[in-house]
Design a protein around this motif. Structure first.
Motif, short mmCIF file in Angstrom:
data_model
loop_
_atom_site.label_atom_id
_atom_site.label_comp_id
_atom_site.label_asym_id
_atom_site.label_seq_id
_atom_site.Cartn_x
_atom_site.Cartn_y
_atom_site.Cartn_z
N LEU A 235 18.68 -1.03 9.16
CA LEU A 235 17.19 -1.26 8.82
C LEU A 235 16.94 -0.22 7.34
CD1 LEU A 235 15.22 -0.82 11.80
CD2 LEU A 235 16.25 -2.98 10.79
N GLY A 236 16.30 -0.97 6.44
CA GLY A 236 16.03 0.08 5.19
C GLY A 236 14.84 1.13 5.59
N ARG A 237 14.82 1.74 4.53
CA ARG A 237 13.92 3.07 4.69
C ARG A 237 12.38 2.80 3.97
NH1 ARG A 237 15.41 6.26 1.26
NH2 ARG A 237 17.17 5.47 0.37
N ILE A 238 12.36 1.88 3.16
CA ILE A 238 11.21 1.77 2.04
C ILE A 238 10.12 0.64 3.17
CG2 ILE A 238 10.33 0.95 0.16
CD1 ILE A 238 13.08 1.58 -0.99
N ARG A 239 8.97 1.23 3.07
CA ARG A 239 8.09 0.12 3.82
C ARG A 239 7.28 -0.48 2.56
NH1 ARG A 239 3.85 3.36 5.01
NH2 ARG A 239 3.18 1.74 6.75
N PHE A 240 6.74 -1.60 3.10
CA PHE A 240 6.22 -2.49 1.91
C PHE A 240 4.89 -1.90 1.55
CE2 PHE A 240 3.18 -5.84 0.75
CZ PHE A 240 4.07 -6.40 -0.16
N GLN A 241 4.12 -1.39 2.44
CA GLN A 241 2.90 -0.52 1.64
C GLN A 241 3.26 0.40 0.65
OE1 GLN A 241 0.80 0.85 5.19
NE2 GLN A 241 -0.53 -1.07 5.25
N ASP A 242 4.49 1.12 0.87
CA ASP A 242 4.80 2.39 0.17
C ASP A 242 5.32 1.65 -1.28
OD1 ASP A 242 3.98 4.25 1.75
OD2 ASP A 242 6.11 4.28 2.78
N TRP A 243 6.15 0.39 -1.04
CA TRP A 243 6.60 -0.28 -2.02
C TRP A 243 5.69 -0.63 -3.10
CZ3 TRP A 243 6.32 -5.37 -3.81
CH2 TRP A 243 7.52 -5.70 -4.79
N SER A 244 4.62 -1.38 -2.49
CA SER A 244 3.72 -2.09 -3.21
C SER A 244 2.65 -1.17 -3.84
CB SER A 244 2.88 -3.01 -2.43
OG SER A 244 2.13 -2.29 -1.35
N ALA A 245 2.63 0.11 -3.36
CA ALA A 245 1.70 1.18 -3.96
C ALA A 245 2.30 1.78 -5.30
CB ALA A 245 1.41 2.18 -2.96
N ASP A 246 3.53 1.36 -5.47
CA ASP A 246 4.24 1.90 -6.73
C ASP A 246 4.26 0.81 -7.67
OD1 ASP A 246 4.85 4.61 -5.48
OD2 ASP A 246 6.73 4.02 -4.80
N ARG A 247 3.57 -0.20 -7.52
CA ARG A 247 3.67 -1.45 -8.45
C ARG A 247 2.14 -1.34 -9.04
NH1 ARG A 247 8.23 -0.51 -6.39
NH2 ARG A 247 9.85 -1.70 -6.97
N PRO A 248 1.85 -1.77 -10.24
CA PRO A 248 0.69 -2.06 -10.99
C PRO A 248 -0.23 -2.85 -10.27
CG PRO A 248 2.45 -2.16 -12.76
CD PRO A 248 3.18 -2.08 -11.20
#
Length: 248
Positions: A235-248
């Protein structure tokens, strides 16, 4: 260790090259952009000279049935032939979770053909089966759109960040050949319709997500667990919410 990354200038390939270099390896990106064409064989022998490991993360430019099959058959065949001539000791390929579960899906069927070519090649190999990437969420929604609505089946869904995919492939590439496959997925599992409803709303996409048990995923109805891994997946470590928060 010299590692050639086929598709090394693309989304996953560029991340993989960077990860391998951080680990101290000589990572060589190979793609038409760098003068290497696996469909024609152009530049392959030169790129593979002195290579211990080849990682194939390339993808077909077309998802049309005949074209995607032609791409993976021809590209993989040329690559394996060049590797055998050079004496490459480990072939690593990035594939998709569920290639054997949805044979009516043209893309999955073509990826399964690719896997079978690798398995029969005689070259030590590892196949990394990944779930859908966070980076493809908008594209999946667009493919599922009908009359301004996004029609999604309520099946299980466990997407993963591209960075996590690249790291997983990299770790396999620098390890001992598995002569088999491994599955990787994101850290959280959802119902696919609920995930897209939340993801599109969070990104400001006004389209309504409609739950449809018969909605097609790139042309094919999928079963409950067709898109998620089995037990024991990495399993990866990056959650979708955290990933999307870093995008414009």
């Amino acid at each position: 260790m010299k590692i050639v990354v086929i598709g090394g200038t693309g989304l996953i390939g560029s991340k993989l090259v960077a990860w391998l270099e951080e680990q101290g390896h000589e990572a060589v990106p190979a793609s038409p952009r760098t003068g290497v064409n696996t469909l024609t064989g152009e530049g392959l022998a030169e790129a593979l000279a002195g290579t211990q490991v080849v990682v194939d993360v390339s993808n077909s430019p077309s998802f049309e049935a005949a074209e995607v099959l032609r791409f993976f058959e021809t590209s993989t065949g040329n690559l394996l032939t060049a590797e055998a001539a050079e004496g490459v000791g480990h072939h690593v390929a990035l594939s998709v979770v569920g290639t054997g579960r949805t044979p009516t899906n043209d893309y999955f069927a073509a990826k399964r053909v690719q896997e079978q070519l690798i398995e029969k090649s005689g070259i030590p190999f590892s196949i990394v089966h990944a779930t859908q990437f966070f980076e493809f969420v908008r594209g999946i929604a667009d493919e599922s759109a009908q009359d301004g609505q996004v029609c999604i089946a309520p099946v299980l869904f466990q997407p993963i960040a591209g960075d996590d995919v690249a790291e997983a492939v990299g770790r396999v590439a620098v390890g001992t050949p598995l002569n088999g496959g491994v599955e990787v997925a994101g850290p959280e599992q959802y119902r696919m319709d609920e995930f897209f409803r939340e993801a599109l709303a969070a990104s400001g996409d006004p389209r309504e997500v409609v739950t449809d048990p018969h909605a097609r995923y790139f042309g094919t109805e999928v079963s409950e667990r067709a898109l998620v891994p089995g037990e024991g997946a990495a399993l990866g470590r990056i959650r979708f919410q955290d990933w999307s928060a870093d995008r414009p």
